[in-house]
Design an enzyme around this catalytic site. Structure first.
Site, PDB file in Angstrom:
ATOM      1  N   HIS A 629       0.843  -1.202   0.000  1.00 54.98           N
ATOM      2  CA  HIS A 629       0.000   0.000   0.000  1.00 54.98           C
ATOM      3  C   HIS A 629       0.875   1.249   0.000  1.00 54.98           C
ATOM      4  O   HIS A 629       2.053   1.215   0.336  1.00 54.98           O
ATOM      5  CB  HIS A 629      -0.902   0.010   1.239  1.00 54.98           C
ATOM      6  N   ASP A 631       1.110   4.932   1.883  1.00 60.63           N
ATOM      7  CA  ASP A 631       0.566   5.657   3.025  1.00 60.63           C
ATOM      8  C   ASP A 631       0.033   7.003   2.539  1.00 60.63           C
ATOM      9  O   ASP A 631       0.663   7.651   1.718  1.00 60.63           O
ATOM     10  CB  ASP A 631       1.658   5.922   4.075  1.00 60.63           C
ATOM     11  N   HIS A 681       4.736   0.066   0.040  1.00 63.66           N
ATOM     12  CA  HIS A 681       5.362  -0.946   0.908  1.00 63.66           C
ATOM     13  C   HIS A 681       4.350  -1.922   1.480  1.00 63.66           C
ATOM     14  O   HIS A 681       3.138  -1.733   1.379  1.00 63.66           O
ATOM     15  CB  HIS A 681       6.127  -0.271   2.043  1.00 63.66           C
ATOM     16  N   ARG A 691       3.500  -8.836  17.390  1.00 64.49           N
ATOM     17  CA  ARG A 691       4.364  -7.712  17.052  1.00 64.49           C
ATOM     18  C   ARG A 691       3.553  -6.426  17.177  1.00 64.49           C
ATOM     19  O   ARG A 691       2.398  -6.379  16.773  1.00 64.49           O
ATOM     20  CB  ARG A 691       4.871  -7.894  15.623  1.00 64.49           C
TER      21      ARG A 691
END
Ligand SMILES: *[C@@H]1O[C@H](CO)[C@@H](O)[C@H](O)[C@H]1NC(C)=O
Ligand SMILES: *[C@@H]1O[C@H](CO)[C@@H](O)[C@H](O)[C@H]1NC(C)=O
Ligand SMILES: *[C@@H]1O[C@H](CO)[C@@H](O)[C@H](O)[C@H]1NC(C)=O
Ligand SMILES: *[C@@H]1O[C@H](CO)[C@@H](O)[C@H](O)[C@H]1NC(C)=O
Length: 700
Positions: A629, A631, A681, A691
């Site tokens: 995607h 940002d 990314h 995480r």
């Protein structure tokens, strides 16, 4: 007995070394006084023999009348020296080293010693000390030195025989009088100092006293040689003296009273600073009054982990409902009743005491030795950030916040900045002898309708006892307790406005400042910067705060925030505004992220407006990864909040355009990369564990 621990390996190596390389020097004689052959004395002799020093021992077998073998007393040494020097008084080429021996070793030979002595260009050189002893009132008479130790130490000195002989010829004292005071008085008389030609070894080129100086000395082992190196002055002293109060038990016992009277931010820092107080914990008795239920667990945990380091501990917790004034009376009385308590050091938990670990051991000690009865230590700034209004240079500052009679005019008592004041609070030292004398009245903290602090001061003034404030050093600051809320799990996170300095200390990575200077910034992928920003604690508390809130969500229940498609792909997350943290987060971006972007992208200025800021959770069985995607931001920060390989496996981030992945994010480090356009990314799959990352999309 830290100095002995330090010296033991030194002596051992000296013995282990088979040969010395120094030539015997005829013009040097070492004189020392030892009435008994102690273990320490034998160690001294071994080290002298190793370097081929010629030594003569004075007083062996004699009774010791010099009182405690401390700098107070010791006159017997002068008497013996005076007698021994009589027969050398006309030997112009004879150099005499006079030194204590029970706690002394040599680190090098006569040749180096003589060379350094000659370089000092004085007929007599005394060792120098950080602390003045035994009479502090002489301080003003000492020449000021710009570098090094200022005060005379009588434990070691070196000089030409005629001059030394002249020096001690004046001695007519008793064996129990102070040798230190005798030499000090001669040194402080400018005429005598010049005539006999005496100087001090300020920078420890010859003499290293370990008193108050353990931090500045390291032992250096090199090819069978061992040297003590003075780091502060970058010197290699020859005569190492483990004297005085570094023997912890020689320091006076101090009762430290800690008062937690209201909810107080950064209590963890307070305790950390308490632990770092440069005073042997075995000589500290701890009295804690905690009036606040909210802090109960934290106080008890501190005592469980560290209580046994102290000589004794007494806790009065919230369940006992002891009023503040009564608790303060209890603290003062504990010291009053205990004859070994030389000092009562009272501090409220909103004190951020910074000096103990930024400066050398001994500052608290020197405050304790001051002649005033009561001292508030420190120049304080209210509310973090701002700098001290009360520094040595601003003599015009008036500590008067009350209107009292003229007798309390805050005139400096001495140029060094110790002030007589009408009112003290928050942090102060009281001599134990004052509590047992002038202030023996048990109820110091009640007075008509005044609050405990005001009562205390009123009672002291009534006794005509003076209170003093010192502004000779900056000791720290006062926290702002305004609007501290205890409604969150980790309330300190919300203190970035009220107590920015402490917030930074607790939450901003210790190497952030270096990163800001351009060091430590890595570029793992094109135009992706990577640098430390959060402490471990910041990461842990943010994750715990989010888990505590617990409303992890994905997709439609966040529609109001993702209108306009800001968040292009949904994640399992909690947004900063859901926990009421958006103002604080913005402040963090402005203070700590914006300066970095301005450094890294010159010419770009940001107001750090953000539309989205959230903590993302990745789990194999929940949402392990994020599809590729863009940002919707000008730039993005992505802070790793836990540790790969420990807390989770897999994870990381891949920038498709550059086919470049960051597979091992570092906890507390942030990635900073451009958003739209270039940095398409994806979040790589987390294969095990959980995480967490904190993400923020930032626009101009
Ligand atoms: C001591 O040193 C000075 C040099 O400054 C010298 O003039 C003097 O004669 C020396 N001897 C005595 C006994 O003071
Ligand atoms: C000692 O004597 C030297 C010259 O002999 C001189 O330079 C120095 O200033 C003297 N020191 C003192 C403390 O008088
Ligand atoms: C900060 O950097 C130094 C080296 O520059 C390193 O030794 C230290 O561990 C770093 N601190 C932290 C908390 O990572
Ligand atoms: C991406 O890089 C990896 C090695 O890091 C390589 O095996 C792979 O073929 C590359 N993919 C592309 C599309 O260049």
């Amino acid at each position: 007995m830290r100095p002995l621990l330090l010296l033991a390996p030194l002596a051992w190596l000296l013995l282990a070394e088979a040969k010395g390389d120094a030539q015997p020097e005829d013009s040097l004689l070492v004189l020392t006084v030892a009435t008994r052959e102690t273990e320490g004395f034998r160690r001294f002799k071994r080290s002298a023999q190793f370097f081929n020093y010629k030594i003569q021992v004075l007083g062996l077998g004699e009774d010791w009348n010099g009182g405690q073998e401390t700098p107070a007393g010791g006159g017997q040494k002068v008497r013996l020296l005076k007698k021994a020097l009589e027969k050398h008084s006309d030997k112009e080429n004879l150099v005499i080293l006079f030194t204590d021996s029970y706690d002394v070793v040599f680190a090098s030979g006569p040749r180096e010693l003589l060379k350094k002595f000659r370089q000092a260009k004085s007929q007599v050189v005394f060792s120098a000390e950080e602390l003045i002893y035994p009479d502090r009132r002489l301080e003003a008479k000492y020449p000021v030195v710009s570098d090094g130790k200022r005060f005379l130490g009588s434990g070691g000195f070196i000089g030409y025989a005629p001059n030394l002989s002249k020096l001690v010829s004046e001695w007519e004292g008793q064996d129990s009088d102070s040798d230190q005071l005798f030499y000090t008085r001669i040194f402080l008389d400018p005429k005598k100092r010049e005539r006999i030609n005496i100087t001090l070894d300020h920078r420890c080129r010859i003499f290293q006293n370990l008193d108050g100086a353990l931090d500045e000395v390291v032992l250096k082992f090199e090819m069978g040689h061992v040297r003590a190196r003075n780091l502060a002055h970058d010197t290699l002293p020859v005569v190492i003296h483990g004297n005085g109060p570094t023997k912890d038990e020689a320091l006076p016992v101090v009762l430290v009273g800690v008062f937690i009277e209201q909810p107080t931010p950064f209590l963890s820092l307070f305790f950390r600073r308490l632990l770092r107080l440069r005073y042997p914990q075995k000589q500290i008795r701890l009295f804690i009054h905690n009036h606040v239920r909210h802090h109960k667990a934290q106080v008890e945990q501190f005592l469980t982990e560290h209580g046994d380091k102290y000589q004794s501990v007494k806790l009065v917790g919230p369940e006992t409902r002891v009023a503040s004034a009564d608790a303060r009376n209890m603290g003062a009385d504990l010291c009053r009743q205990d004859r070994s308590c030389s000092c009562y050091f009272s501090m409220d938990a909103e004190i951020a005491l910074k000096f103990p670990y930024t400066t050398k051991y001994g500052r608290l000690q020197s405050e304790i030795q001051k002649d005033c009865l009561i001292v508030i230590v420190g120049s304080w700034t209210q509310g973090g950030g701002t700098k001290s209004a009360l520094s040595c240079s601003s003599r015009l500052w008036s500590p008067l916040s009350l209107t009292l009679s003229d007798q309390w005019l805050p005139l400096p008592l001495s140029p060094s900045g110790v002030w007589n004041v009408p009112y003290i609070s928050s942090v102060y030292l009281i001599k134990g002898s004052a509590l047992r004398g002038e202030l023996q009245q048990k109820d110091l903290f009640h007075h008509s309708k005044l609050d405990p602090d005001m009562s205390f001061c009123a009672n002291i003034r009534q006794q005509d006892t003076f209170m003093f404030l010192t502004n000779r050093h900056t000791f720290g600051h006062l926290l702002s307790l305004d609007s501290y809320k205890t409604t969150h799990l980790h309330n300190d996170l919300w203190e970035v406005f009220n107590n920015p300095e402490d917030w930074k200390e607790k939450y901003i990575h210790e190497n952030y400042t270096q990163a800001l200077e351009g060091k430590l910034v890595e570029t793992p992928c094109p135009d992706v910067y990577w640098f430390p920003i959060f402490t471990e604690t910041a990461c842990d508390e943010l994750v715990e705060e989010m888990e505590h809130f617990g409303q992890w969500s994905v997709g439609d229940n966040k529609d109001n925030r993702i209108q306009g498609g800001y968040e292009n792909v949904p994640t399992i997350d909690i947004h900063m505004n859901q926990i009421g943290f958006e103002r604080e987060w913005h402040k963090f971006l402005v203070e700590y992220v914006a300066p970095m972007t301005e450094k890294l992208y010159p010419g770009y200025y940001t107001r750090a407006q953000f539309d989205l800021a959230f903590v993302v959770r990745y789990k194999p069985d929940e949402q392990p990864s994020l599809m590729p995607h863009h940002d919707a931001s000008t730039f993005t920060i992505n802070i790793a909040l836990n540790r790969v390989g420990v807390d989770y496996e897999g994870g990381g981030c891949r920038f498709l355009r550059y086919n470049c992945s960051i597979r091992a994010p570092r906890k507390g480090w942030t990635l900073l990369h451009p958003g739209r356009l270039t940095h398409y990314h994806e979040g790589l799959p987390t294969t095990k564990g959980t995480r967490y990352i904190a993400v923020s999309f930032v626009d101009p």
